[in-house]
Design a protein around this motif. Structure first.
Motif, short mmCIF file in Angstrom:
data_model
loop_
_atom_site.label_atom_id
_atom_site.label_comp_id
_atom_site.label_asym_id
_atom_site.label_seq_id
_atom_site.Cartn_x
_atom_site.Cartn_y
_atom_site.Cartn_z
N TYR A 38 0.84 -1.21 0.00
CA TYR A 38 0.00 0.00 0.00
C TYR A 38 0.87 1.26 0.00
N GLU A 53 -5.62 6.47 1.48
CA GLU A 53 -5.48 5.18 0.79
C GLU A 53 -4.71 4.19 1.67
N ASN A 55 -6.94 1.20 3.59
CA ASN A 55 -6.64 -0.15 3.12
C ASN A 55 -5.97 -0.98 4.21
N GLN A 93 -8.49 -2.00 6.95
CA GLN A 93 -9.36 -3.07 6.43
C GLN A 93 -8.58 -4.40 6.38
N TYR A 94 -7.35 -4.33 5.95
CA TYR A 94 -6.52 -5.53 5.90
C TYR A 94 -6.31 -6.13 7.28
#
Length: 435
Positions: free
Chosen positions: A115, A423, A427, A430-431
């Motif tokens: 990411y 971002e 991300n 959530q991961y």
């Protein structure tokens, strides 16, 4: 040249650990070593533990690479001398050290690292900045989960440990924490914003060219990133205490991270009210990215200063911090920083994330040359934030150096820094939830 698979492994680690430098011959040697050990590594009984720590087989090759860099160089075998036969204890100690090095694992998470690299790539393509630095940590342990730079330094000093002038992201947060800890900050107390003559012929101006917003509360002043709010808070903190708080939060000294050539930075002179006010807002002195991450991490985790680290020994590792402020003070600072992102007057609302409360603040600093003089028209835009604000799991620091963009965007900079922050943070959270 090395093959694409090994080259990718090596490049990933070099980007994450800029202090590791090597020429093409060394790269080929490492690639050959990786190929020889590939099958052995897959069969290692402990591979699941490596994968859990850093997220996958590709990262395990990075562990092998780092360990190979730190282990003693191989030598050609020769007949043992009389002295060598009498050094059994020394050999045992060396064997124990090698075992310890073999147990060294990276804290980097390969998914979060991906990411980070993607966000850096997008920002670099869109704005062609001189550089960009990103660090993602677990503020509760100090573990570095991802980091990267757009460009590698030429002087062997990694960007994350390079002392940068005017740390306008972290210094004001420490000032706020100091004022709260000393009982000098009150949300609803008011002051006159705009332009403030702190001493005869020395003026502090708010960030809207000194126009201000009239008589406002200190909470609104913090939310608007008012220079005068921090200047007035600095006047209320007892003599020399603000400097002591900067020192307590680790500024002016090396953090102790594994990165080579770490610079200690500098706490500025604080001999006059004007100098203290400038320091309170971060418009003086210098600090590295990793120092700022550690300092704000102490706010996020409840008041303990952790050492940022990208490696750890797998066995018996315990992350121990040093308390710098009370839990109650840290909680109040977190709530205020959350309001900076969440509340209407807040200067950092562009950094909010749906479903997660974010706490943090932006910073804009004019670039300086090697002599410390301001470079006209060049700025560094930064943001540091953590989430969820009431139980932080991740802290993200982003700095974009002199992006190539329109003047109106340069004046604010949030449009540049907010997208990569959101971002990476969204991300990564959530991961972590799905892992």
């Amino acid at each position: 040249m090395t093959s694409s698979i090994e080259e990718k492994e090596i490049s990933t680690v070099l980007q994450s650990f800029p202090s590791l430098q090597m020429d093409e011959d060394k790269r080929r040697e490492i690639a050959s070593h990786i190929r020889r050990e590939r099958e052995l590594l897959i069969q290692m009984k402990r591979r699941k533990k490596y994968a859990k720590v850093i997220g996958g087989l590709a990262a395990s090759f990075a562990v092998l690479f780092i360990a190979y860099q730190w282990m003693p160089s191989e030598v050609t075998p020769s007949a043992p001398s009389a002295q060598q036969t009498n050094t059994e204890e020394s050999q045992k100690a060396q064997a124990a050290e090698t075992t310890s090095q073999a147990d060294m694992v990276l804290t980097l998470d390969s998914q979060i690292q991906e990411y980070v690299e993607e966000a850096i790539h997008k920002t670099g393509k869109a704005y062609q900045p001189e550089n960009m630095t990103v660090i993602v940590t677990d503020p509760n342990t100090g573990e570095i989960l991802g980091m990267g730079n757009l460009k590698r330094p030429n002087d062997q000093v990694p960007h994350i440990v390079r002392a940068i002038p005017d740390p306008v992201v972290a210094f004001p947060i420490v000032t706020l924490a100091a004022a709260i800890e000393e009982g000098k900050y009150h949300d609803n107390e008011t002051y006159k914003s705009g332009t403030y003559e702190i001493t005869p012929d020395q003026f502090i101006k708010d960030n809207n060219n000194g126009a201000g917003w009239g008589q406002i509360t200190y909470l609104e002043g913090i939310q608007r990133s008012s220079h005068i709010a921090f200047a007035k808070l600095s006047e209320q903190i007892p003599n020399d205490s603000l400097q002591q708080y900067f020192e307590r939060f680790g500024f002016g000294a090396k953090t102790g991270t594994e990165q080579l050539n770490e610079q200690s930075g500098k706490i500025p002179n604080m001999n006059t009210p004007y100098e203290i006010a400038m320091a309170a807002y971060g418009l003086a002195g210098s600090a590295s990215a990793v120092q700022q991450v550690a300092a704000v991490g102490a706010i996020a985790n409840g008041g303990e200063l952790m050492t940022p680290h990208g490696t750890k020994e797998d066995r018996n590792h315990i992350d121990i911090g040093r308390r710098v402020i009370s839990e109650e003070t840290a909680k109040q600072v977190r709530e205020i920083l959350e309001s900076v992102v969440k509340t209407a007057p807040g200067s950092s609302r562009e950094f909010s994330i749906k479903g997660h409360a974010v706490a943090g603040r932006t910073g804009i600093a004019e670039k300086r040359d090697q002599q410390g003089k301001v470079i006209e028209g060049k700025y560094t835009y930064s943001f540091i934030g953590f989430a969820p604000s009431d139980d932080p799991k991740l802290l993200v620091y982003i700095a974009v150096d002199n992006p190539n963009t329109d003047l109106w965007v340069r004046l604010w900079g949030k449009e540049i820094v907010a997208p990569p922050f959101k971002e990476i943070m969204e991300n990564s959270l959530q991961y972590l939830q799905q892992r």
